[in-house]
Design an enzyme around this catalytic site. Sequence first.
Site, PDB file in Angstrom:
ATOM      1  N   SER A 108       0.822  -1.197   0.000  1.00  0.00           N
ATOM      2  CA  SER A 108       0.000   0.000   0.000  1.00  0.00           C
ATOM      3  C   SER A 108       0.869   1.266   0.000  1.00  0.00           C
ATOM      4  CB  SER A 108      -0.957  -0.030   1.197  1.00  0.00           C
ATOM      5  OG  SER A 108      -1.957   0.937   1.069  1.00  0.00           O
ATOM      6  N   HIS A 262      -7.468  -5.647  -0.403  1.00  0.00           N
ATOM      7  CA  HIS A 262      -6.289  -4.784  -0.350  1.00  0.00           C
ATOM      8  C   HIS A 262      -5.200  -5.332   0.567  1.00  0.00           C
ATOM      9  CE1 HIS A 262      -4.004  -1.085  -0.604  1.00  0.00           C
ATOM     10  NE2 HIS A 262      -4.045  -0.927   0.710  1.00  0.00           N
TER      11      HIS A 262
END
Length: 281
Positions: A108, A262
């Site tokens: 991320s 994610h």
Amino acid sequence: MVTPLINTKKYVNVREINGIDFYYEHYQNRNATKTLFFIHGFLSSSFSFRYVIPELMDSYEIVSVDFPPFGNSGKTLDFTYSYKNITVSLLKLIHVLNLKNVSIIGHSMGGQIGLHMLYQSPETFEKAVLLAGSAYLKQVRKSLIALSYLPFSGMFVKRWLIKSGGVEGNLAKVVYNKSIITDEMVKGYLEPFIKYDNIFRALAKFIRDREDDLLQPILKKIKTPILLVWGDSDKIVPIVVGKRLKNDLPDSELVILPKTGHLIPEERPERTVELIKKFIQ
């Protein structure tokens, strides 16, 4: 199954770099010829790699760092929490630790910072694996920057995080399979926010200091081999970002994981380990 520690010794350290404490976990391996440098994502810490590192530490030397103001690293308001300054500080840490044959593993926002590191010091790194790496973000609105200067800005950030669902609610947004969310998982992500109340004021400054992401012309100058790994159900950094990075990074390949959100290191640790080993070797 966790790989037993055969050649590895773990050291937990805090080292001051550029006026702030950097917490890092160092897995020293006397037989390793390559080093993996792990960088976590926004609102996270080294905790997010707890399933991945044990499967890699008998093959590589590993350093997993909490970049400020997250995890157990410093939260002083004297530090500039920009990508550029965090990058410079992490590069200095790599130099201080005398790490060799280094590859970045960034998740991320850790992927964003990883790209900055590759651009600023390409000679330092052999390869990089970006797990749902953020990119193309603009600086926050000027109105939010102005709010970050208010004396109670930390309270606003805290209320915003609670209103967004708290730790458990946010975890539900970043995984595809919500059944993996356990009490241990929630506790691990929540702990730094309970342990360090000053994190909220530091987060307000982080929002103020964060600049624009790297633009396409700069991304095209990054020649380091990069593996992009994305979940097909990522609602935080959609797969379109991964495809765009694939086009903009000259030496990159993209792997898409089905039924994955994610938080790739949590949802697909075995596949993540497999991809890292194959790509690094």
